[in-house]
Write an enzyme that holds these catalytic residues in place. Structure first.
Site, PDB file in Angstrom:
ATOM      1  N   ASN A 391       0.829  -1.197   0.000  1.00 55.50           N
ATOM      2  CA  ASN A 391       0.000   0.000   0.000  1.00 55.50           C
ATOM      3  C   ASN A 391       0.867   1.250   0.000  1.00 55.50           C
ATOM      4  O   ASN A 391       1.033   1.902  -1.033  1.00 55.50           O
ATOM      5  CB  ASN A 391      -0.934  -0.033   1.217  1.00 55.50           C
ATOM      6  N   ASP A 392       1.476   1.536   1.125  1.00 56.62           N
ATOM      7  CA  ASP A 392       2.243   2.779   1.264  1.00 56.62           C
ATOM      8  C   ASP A 392       3.338   2.931   0.211  1.00 56.62           C
ATOM      9  O   ASP A 392       3.644   4.046  -0.208  1.00 56.62           O
ATOM     10  CB  ASP A 392       2.875   2.848   2.651  1.00 56.62           C
TER      11      ASP A 392
END
Lengths: 463, 105
Positions: A391-392
């Site tokens: 994600n990040d």
């Protein structure tokens, strides 16, 4: 055996250890490297067993056999997804073993040639206590890291007031204790140093969040090396000093690479607290933004019609054990003449290189697995980015939003590919607590569900 | 006490810094894909402190030092076997694929 012969054999062993690390420069030479490492260890142990003073072979043999059997059993049984925990647990053993060796030297200085009980040389005492101090910190820090990785302890960072001042005071107390220890050589003070260092080890790792674990695990790796060094100085043993320095340097470099991968200084990681509730405030509220949701069939359709696909795996893939299903999906795509590659962010997973091992386990050829620098410029020419469990590391906010906690972190430019497929369990944020604006882009399709299940469904649809 | 004169300490320090420099260059040459095996192998070799533990466990008798030595040998052995074997497992995964991809061509 003469002292010179011992020194030469130890030197051979140290050189073999250097070649063991050197072998890891390429997968093809790596296995030979491991054999060098094993040979070096055998030479070191056998040489030491040949010492005139070493005669109780039964006890030593039993200890090696039982310990070896336990180690072998664990190493053969461990799931590759649980590697970070295993490594943390092993680090704790090095740490506590260093404490025991230091204690042994303290209680029987004659055997180690460092003086008599009560009149051990000052420099030996200093080296001994430093080895003990680092060993004990490695032990407790690794135990806590193990707990956090295993999930027995909450991975959330625990932050409290005056945390850093308390740690600093404890560190100061340890220095004072070491000074006292050097002066009066009291066993009580020796064990106090051990206990206080253990306490400090816990306190140092407590504020560090689950996702910062790659840095912590590398740092503890480094500490275990420095502990061996401390023991090496105590025993005036060059083999231990060389090996300890190699391991210490290795862990330090890995920590550096990991913290660079998150654009954070090692110091800020060590001070901890990242990923806590306080960073949960997103600059802009995205709750009313629209996302495009798809299912496995949509994904299969998009993938089938692409020329090239880049897969971005993250920790979520490891948790879901999705690597085999993912590889199967990749195989089918390759059969359809689609170029499939994997992009690995430096901090993907919970330890350095974790994703590479998991993909290797699933038989993904390593030529297809590329690092951030190698693949990032290819995203604009790529039809589909398939983000699974990450994600990040794809969040464009790291480049554009200066207020974002992850601002400045190097990211994989999935946003530049024509289509982004995002496999995620829910809309929850990543470890940084930051919302990912990539979710709301027009060219993004969210695929909600378990990573493994999703891959299997896509495989079904592709067939 | 001659065994621990300042001379020996300085030699140790020399060895230490040279080893750090070797470590620095060798570790930077490790390919990032093999960083997990690197941790496995460094973990195994740092257990070379078993050497110190064997020295403590060596003499006959049952004094405190010997007991600590035997515990040290035991703990370090877990690590040595565990570390090398888990590294071997990781590396053979990378190897396996190499063969496979060669077969394809």
């Amino acid at each position: 055996m003469t002292n010179n012969l011992v020194a030469v054999l130890y030197l051979v062993s140290a050189l073999l250890f250097i070649f063991a690390l050197r072998g890891l420069s390429h997968p093809e030479s790596s296995r030979l490297g491991n054999i060098f490492g094993i040979s070096g260890m055998i030479i070191a142990v056998v040489t030491t067993l040949m010492f005139k003073s070493v005669i109780s072979y039964v006890e030593i043999g039993a200890a090696i056999l039982i310990g070896g059997a336990i180690g072998t059993f664990i190493a053969l049984k461990i799931e590759m997804t649980a590697l970070p925990q295993l490594v943390a647990a092993f680090h704790s053993l090095v740490g506590i073993a260093a404490v025991f060796v230091a204690a042994a030297a303290f209680y029987d200085p004659v055997s180690f040639n460092i003086g008599n009980i009560g009149s051990i040389g000052k420099s030996s005492l200093i080296e001994m206590s430093i080895g003990t101090f680092i060993g004990a910190i490695t032990f407790s820090g690794s135990v806590l890291a193990f707990g956090k990785l295993q999930g027995t302890v909450s991975g959330k960072p625990i932050v409290f007031k005056f945390q850093h001042s308390i740690n600093a005071i404890i560190f100061l107390i340890i220095i004072i204790l070491i000074v006292y220890f050097v002066i009066n050589q009291s066993p009580t003070i020796f064990w106090t140093i051990v206990l206080v260092s253990i306490l400090l080890g816990f306190l140092v790792v407590i504020p560090i969040g689950g996702a910062d674990m790659p840095v912590v695990v590398s740092m503890l790796n480094s500490y275990s090396g420095w502990a061996a060094c401390g023991i090496g100085f105590t025993l005036s043993n060059n083999l231990l000093i060389i090996t300890g320095a190699l391991v210490g340097a290795s862990g330090a470099i890995l920590s550096y690479i990991m913290s660079k991968g998150m654009n954070r200084s090692i110091i800020s990681v060590v001070l901890g607290g990242f990923g806590g509730e306080q960073s949960n405030i997103s600059a802009n509220d995205n709750s009313d933004k629209i996302i495009k949701q798809g299912n496995a069939e949509d994904a299969a359709y998009i993938l089938k019609n692409a020329d090239s696909v880049i897969i971005i795996p993250g920790y979520g893939m490891a948790v879901a054990q999705a690597q085999h299903a993912l590889r199967e999906m990749g195989d089918i795509l390759k059969k359809n003449e689609i170029k499939v590659r994997y992009a690995i962010h430096p901090v993907a997973g919970r330890m350095p290189g974790h994703m590479n091992v998991l993909l290797a386990e699933a038989n993904v050829p390593y030529e297809e697995v590329l690092e951030l620098d190698e693949i990032n410029h290819d995203f604009p020419m790529t039809e589909v980015s398939f983000v699974i469990g990450a994600n990040d590391v794809t969040n464009p906010a790291a480049k554009t939003d200066e207020s974002s906690p992850i601002y400045g972190m190097p990211i994989l430019d999935a946003e530049k590919s024509q289509t982004v497929l995002f496999v995620k369990r829910s809309m929850a944020t990543g470890y940084s607590g930051v919302d990912n604006e990539l979710f709301y882009r027009d060219n993004t399709t969210m695929l909600f569900g378990d990573a493994k299940k999703m891959c299997e469904d896509i495989v079904k649809s592709l067939n | 006490m001659e065994a621990h004169s300042s001379e020996i300490f300085v030699i140790g320090l020399t060895v230490f810094f040279l080893a750090c420099i070797i470590g620095y260059y060798v570790v930077w040459s490790v390919t990032p894909a093999l960083h997990s095996p690197l941790m496995g192998v460094t973990n195994a070799i740092s257990s070379v402190i078993i050497v110190g533990a064997i020295l403590a466990a060596g003499p006959l008798g049952h004094d405190t030092s010997k007991i600590f030595g035997i515990i040290g040998v035991f703990l370090a052995s877990i690590n040595i076997f565990g570390g090398f074997i888990v590294t071997y497992r990781m590396l053979s995964m990378f190897k396996k694929k190499l063969k496979k991809s060669k077969e394809k061509y």
